[in-house]
Design an enzyme around this catalytic site. Structure first.
Site, mmCIF file in Angstrom:
data_model
loop_
_atom_site.group_PDB
_atom_site.id
_atom_site.type_symbol
_atom_site.label_atom_id
_atom_site.label_comp_id
_atom_site.label_asym_id
_atom_site.label_seq_id
_atom_site.Cartn_x
_atom_site.Cartn_y
_atom_site.Cartn_z
ATOM 1 N N SER A 1 0.802 -1.226 0.000
ATOM 2 C CA SER A 1 0.000 0.000 0.000
ATOM 3 C C SER A 1 0.835 1.276 0.000
ATOM 4 O O SER A 1 0.298 2.356 -0.229
ATOM 5 C CB SER A 1 -0.938 0.016 1.205
ATOM 6 O OG SER A 1 -1.675 -1.189 1.283
ATOM 7 N N ILE B 1 2.094 2.718 2.566
ATOM 8 C CA ILE B 1 1.581 3.528 3.676
ATOM 9 C C ILE B 1 2.603 3.581 4.809
ATOM 10 O O ILE B 1 3.203 2.563 5.157
ATOM 11 C CB ILE B 1 0.277 2.900 4.234
ATOM 12 C CG1 ILE B 1 -0.794 2.809 3.136
ATOM 13 C CG2 ILE B 1 -0.225 3.678 5.442
ATOM 14 C CD1 ILE B 1 -1.235 4.121 2.590
ATOM 15 N N HIS C 1 2.272 3.849 8.387
ATOM 16 C CA HIS C 1 1.197 3.766 9.376
ATOM 17 C C HIS C 1 1.524 4.586 10.618
ATOM 18 O O HIS C 1 2.683 4.706 11.012
ATOM 19 C CB HIS C 1 0.971 2.303 9.765
ATOM 20 C CG HIS C 1 0.395 1.479 8.658
ATOM 21 N ND1 HIS C 1 -0.960 1.365 8.453
ATOM 22 C CD2 HIS C 1 0.993 0.749 7.670
ATOM 23 C CE1 HIS C 1 -1.174 0.589 7.391
ATOM 24 N NE2 HIS C 1 0.003 0.203 6.897
ATOM 25 N N ARG D 1 2.031 -10.820 1.383
ATOM 26 C CA ARG D 1 2.523 -10.470 2.713
ATOM 27 C C ARG D 1 3.006 -11.740 3.403
ATOM 28 O O ARG D 1 2.366 -12.787 3.311
ATOM 29 C CB ARG D 1 1.414 -9.857 3.571
ATOM 30 C CG ARG D 1 0.980 -8.486 3.146
ATOM 31 C CD ARG D 1 -0.299 -8.553 2.348
ATOM 32 N NE ARG D 1 -1.477 -8.270 3.176
ATOM 33 C CZ ARG D 1 -2.713 -8.270 2.703
ATOM 34 N NH1 ARG D 1 -2.956 -8.538 1.439
ATOM 35 N NH2 ARG D 1 -3.711 -8.010 3.499
ATOM 36 N N SER E 1 2.507 -6.072 7.030
ATOM 37 C CA SER E 1 2.087 -4.747 7.445
ATOM 38 C C SER E 1 2.148 -4.645 8.971
ATOM 39 O O SER E 1 1.722 -5.577 9.656
ATOM 40 C CB SER E 1 0.652 -4.489 6.981
ATOM 41 O OG SER E 1 0.227 -3.228 7.420
ATOM 42 N N CYS F 1 9.264 8.470 -21.781
ATOM 43 C CA CYS F 1 7.916 8.108 -21.302
ATOM 44 C C CYS F 1 7.076 9.366 -21.280
ATOM 45 O O CYS F 1 7.318 10.265 -20.476
ATOM 46 C CB CYS F 1 8.003 7.493 -19.906
ATOM 47 S SG CYS F 1 6.402 7.369 -19.069
#
Lengths: 425, 479
Positions: free
Chosen positions: B45, B47, B49, B311, B338, B400
């Site tokens: 993700s 992220i 946290h 994971r 995670s 690109c």
């Protein structure tokens, strides 16, 4: 640097627009092309069948492009290659084009008028949400075409093609001719999105099966594609469990639609059609930003380059007219234009509006239909008035249609009238 | 015998390598794939946290809060994009408030700063796209987003600059205790080291269990599917939106990425094969339905790609970090799921201290803690663009077009320490091919540049691992 007219894109649309603008008296113009040669996607379209309408002969893509490149050279139209336009903005009436190239670095052009002719791109695997692994061996048909036709390299040996758009059909034949085995072409819809002649010449002639109402439901292989699984779909285009067939192959080519490439148009705030993804234009191929014109596949995706050239030439002439009027400070008129809409099977029209004051004696209207029709009538109405009816034996989404409206028929309509294009069964 | 071999060049292994490269040690990272950041680290993700999720007292809780604190400075040192955009855990039912409060209390106990519970209207005032059905949310201002590729690659580069060696395309297949250290079998021969660090992701249970001689760890590969959406919908939300479990089950997130796309996911499916990164129609349908609960209108037509990551979930549900009893010199960094990305800097810090103490290693005086990122023409201002082009005109050659990545950037990515040798390697370092056309236009050009710069033929250029070559031969060869 200042220019009367900057044309973004040196493919068939940009070239034809530049030639027409130059012939209409615009000398201070410039083509900006991102590739290292003019001609655009035609350079990799080495099959024949181009130019039947324009030149009454069958040319290959590069030959067709060459006709326009030569004409541009004779007219001494300047161009910059390997040059990418990275930004497009406005300053009053002027358009500010920011571009980059190895030779010039980053530079800006202040232009009175701009013609958008950037073409389109292919819909990638991700946008199709095809499940499965993500190994090497999955290409859009156009990318594969470049490897084969420009670089002489094979992107695979055993091929499944998803989507029966024209590039997919052409690549089915090309891959076969160059030594690959094409196992089948799967098409999600119950009809092909390609030209009938391509189905005959590219699939039937080579015994390549076309599986209508089928799609890819799985891709296997960790490093390289090892197989794809194809299933039949129901009337809601959902795969039917139990109809899966696994095809061993090392390559999956995707020919699932083309998308006009309008990132630059967006930077300029040009409104786009939700149907075509191209700018909304008036009879002069002018977008809703005055002095900014669009033509070719950036406007709406064409089947035949001949129509691109025709449309682009009109855009070039109208851009020239605009430049002349702006230079002479001719006031813009604020008449309410006629609005063209498609309904009952007609998906869109190009142009979307017509200003009678700028219309020539007649105007070609191009459009596509949403599904297959037999013995149908295309009807054009304004309010209660039927402007035009045309019987058609066959209508198909893969074939662009056109009708010609006469100015004389439209002049009596109230300003701002809606003209409706529809299919009457 | 080497001092240290790290098994695995993911974000955990690379973080440990970077921290250990500050010491006077002979350091090697073994990676079975063709590049660093090829496993769990490449598909998650992204992220950072805040740290309210894990139970107080767990390693996950402790390292999450520490990793989150470290990320700001680390991102500056490594010149990578990181944004503290804040996160919201959305609660859709009155009955969920108790869970929300529990998360709040847990966060406070874990030391997470700035947590607050907001009522539905306050949530929508903060994040207008949030769905009307949200009754409350936990707001964590310290939550953030980072580029998992650049974090991993930057740490690897920095470790390499400080003397760490990276051996790619080399798979460790077994490990045994020998006098004074450990011996590792690889597909390129055996090697020995005083210290082995097990950062092998979904395979970390194998190496641990081989060393201790019993089945102590069990990694359950847990697959998560994601959809990435176009940058033109990337500003739908500014915060990361998590969900409390809903009627549809465990929640999914909707978040902007640090590069400006919109990301939804992940699903959670336990699978037998830790390498099975396939996406499924069911998975994508599930996450689309779930993500649609969080926002008023989910632009699911703007998906540009879907992918899945694995994971490394350890059965006992916490990280396994440090040396197992009776096996000095063998250090685990196992079961890193995670919030593993967030924790990576802290795991590196903790393990480097333990390893340095074990080896009585001295710190280098000439450690270079900073790394300069690859120039980024897309984000550069007019002056920087001109300066880059003046220095090297290849920075004006756009390869690109979707992400505006130039030849200059790609060449730089190839020639860096632990440089790109594959199309995916170029993509993760420069974003060439990451955009809405998904490399349709640029892949042949990138293949050409890779072949030229690596002095090889385009036919040798791969997507990632051996066997993933793009080209199969010349035309008419097989006729």
């Amino acid at each position: 640097m200042t220019k009367d007219l900057v044309i973004i894109g040196g493919g068939p649309a940009g070239l034809a627009a530049a030639v027409a603008a130059k012939k209409a008296g615009i000398d201070d113009l410039l083509i900006l092309e991102r590739d290292n040669r003019l001609g655009g996607i035609l350079n990799q379209c080495i099959h024949n069948g181009f130019g039947l309408h324009t030149f009454k002969e069958e040319l290959t893509g590069p030959e067709y492009a060459d006709r326009f490149i030569r004409e541009a050279a004779e007219l001494q139209i300047p161009y910059e290659l390997s040059t990418m336009v990275v930004d497009l903005g406005r300053d009053g009436n002027d358009k500010i084009v920011t571009a980059m190239s190895r030779e010039r670095g980053i530079f800006q052009i202040r232009a009175k008028s701009v013609i958008l002719a950037m073409g389109c791109r292919e819909r990638p695997r991700g946008a199709l949400n095809i499940p499965g692994m993500r190994p090497a061996g999955i290409y859009t048909a156009g990318t594969a075409q470049r490897y084969v036709n420009i670089e002489g390299r094979m992107p695979g040996r055993t091929v499944v093609i998803l989507g029966s758009g024209d590039i997919g059909l052409i690549m089915a034949r090309r891959m076969t001719l160059e030594g690959a085995k094409v196992r089948c072409v799967a098409e999600l819809q119950p009809y092909s999105g390609g030209l009938k002649r391509n189905i005959a010449q590219c699939l039937n002639d080579f015994d390549i099966p076309l599986l209508l109402s089928h799609t890819v439901v799985d891709i296997k292989g960790k490093e390289r594609v090892e197989s794809v699984t194809i299933a039949q779909v129901d009337e809601h285009l959902k795969p039917i469990p139990g109809t899966e067939t696994e095809y061993e192959c090392d390559t999956l080519l995707l020919s699932c639609g083309l998308l006009p490439e309008n990132e630059l148009s967006g930077k300029l705030g040009v409104p786009l059609s939700r149907v075509t993804g191209g700018p909304l234009v008036n009879e002069s191929f002018e977008t809703e930003v005055p002095g900014v014109f669009a033509c070719g596949n950036v406007l709406h995706v064409h089947d035949l380059v001949d129509y691109v050239s025709e449309e682009a030439a009109a855009a070039g002439r109208k851009a020239a007219e605009y430049v002349t009027n702006v230079s002479e400070s001719v006031p813009a008129d604020d008449e309410a234009p006629l609005r063209l809409t498609g309904t009952n099977g007609v998906r869109y029209t190009v142009p979307a509006t017509i200003r009678l004051s700028h219309m020539e004696d007649s105007q070609v209207i191009r459009f596509r239909v949403g599904s297959n029709y037999r013995n149908a009538t295309i009807r054009v109405t304004a309010g209660d008035r039927v402007l035009l009816e045309r019987k058609k034996n066959v209508l198909a989404p893969g074939e662009m249609e056109q009708l010609t409206l006469k100015k004389a028929d439209l002049e009596t309509l109230p300003a701002g009238s809606e003209i409706v294009f529809e299919i009457a069964m | 015998m080497r001092d240290v071999i790290i098994l695995g060049g993911g974000v955990t292994g690379c973080s440990i390598a970077r921290e250990l490269s500050a010491y006077k040690l002979d350091l090697l990272v073994l990676e079975k794939n063709s590049d660093v950041c090829e496993g769990t680290s490449k598909a998650n993700s992204g992220i950072v946290h805040a740290g309210y999720d894990a139970k107080p007292g767990t390693l996950k809780a402790k390292l999450n809060v520490r990793g989150n604190e470290m990320m700001g400075r680390l991102s500056e040192e490594l010149d990578i994009p990181f944004k503290r955009n804040g996160s919201l855990v959305l609660c859709f039912e009155e009955s969920g408030r108790a869970t929300l409060q529990r998360l709040y209390d847990q966060g406070v106990a874990n030391g997470v700063k700035g947590l607050e519970i907001l009522e539905g209207d306050a949530v929508r005032a903060l994040e207008p796209a949030v769905s009307d059905s949200v009754v409350a949310a936990l707001h964590a201002p310290t939550g953030g987003i980072v580029c998992p590729f650049l974090l991993t690659i930057a740490m690897a580069e920095n470790a390499a600059v400080n003397g760490a060696e990276f051996l790619l395309n080399t798979e460790a297949t077994d490990i045994r205790v020998i006098s004074g250290g450990y011996e590792i079998d690889t597909d390129k021969g055996t090697m020995q080291a005083k210290v082995i660090i097990n950062a092998a992701g979904v395979h970390s249970d194998f190496f641990h269990n081989r060393v201790v001689g019993k089945e102590e760890l069990k990694i359950i590969p847990r697959r998560g599917e994601y959809c990435l959406m176009d940058k033109n919908v990337g500003d739908l939300v500014s915060h990361t939106l998590f969900q409390l479990p809903t009627a549809l089950g465990k929640g999914v997130l909707v978040t902007p990425t640090v590069h400006g796309n919109l990301l939804t996911g992940p699903t959670a499916t336990d699978i037998p094969d830790g390498e099975d990164t396939a996406t499924t129609a069911e998975g994508i349908a599930e996450l689309t339905a779930k993500a649609a609960l969080s926002v008023r209108s989910l632009p699911s037509r703007s998906v540009i790609t879907s992918f899945s990551g694995i994971r490394a979930h350890e059965e006992k549900d916490d990280f396994v970090i440090g040396s197992p009893e009776g096996f000095p010199g063998f250090f685990d960094a196992a079961g890193i799921e995670s919030p593993g990305l967030t924790c990576a800097p802290a795991i590196g810090e903790v393990l480097a201290e333990q390893v340095a103490a074990y080896l009585k290693a001295e710190k280098k005086s000439d450690f270079i803690p900073t790394r300069k990122g690859i120039p980024n023409m897309a984000l550069a201002g007019p002056e920087e663009r001109s300066r880059l082009i003046a220095a090297d005109p290849r920075y004006a050659n756009v390869i690109c077009r979707c992400e505006l990545v130039t030849e200059g950037e790609i060449v730089e990515a190839i020639h860096r320490p632990v440089g790109a040798t594959t199309l995916d390697g170029v993509k993760r370092r420069t974003r060439a091919g990451m955009g809405r056309c998904q490399s349709g236009f640029c892949s042949p050009k990138v293949v050409e540049i890779l072949a030229r710069e690596l002095g090889t033929d385009p036919a040798q250029i791969r997507k990632n691992n051996p066997g993933s070559e793009f080209l199969t031969g010349y035309i008419k060869e097989d006729i």
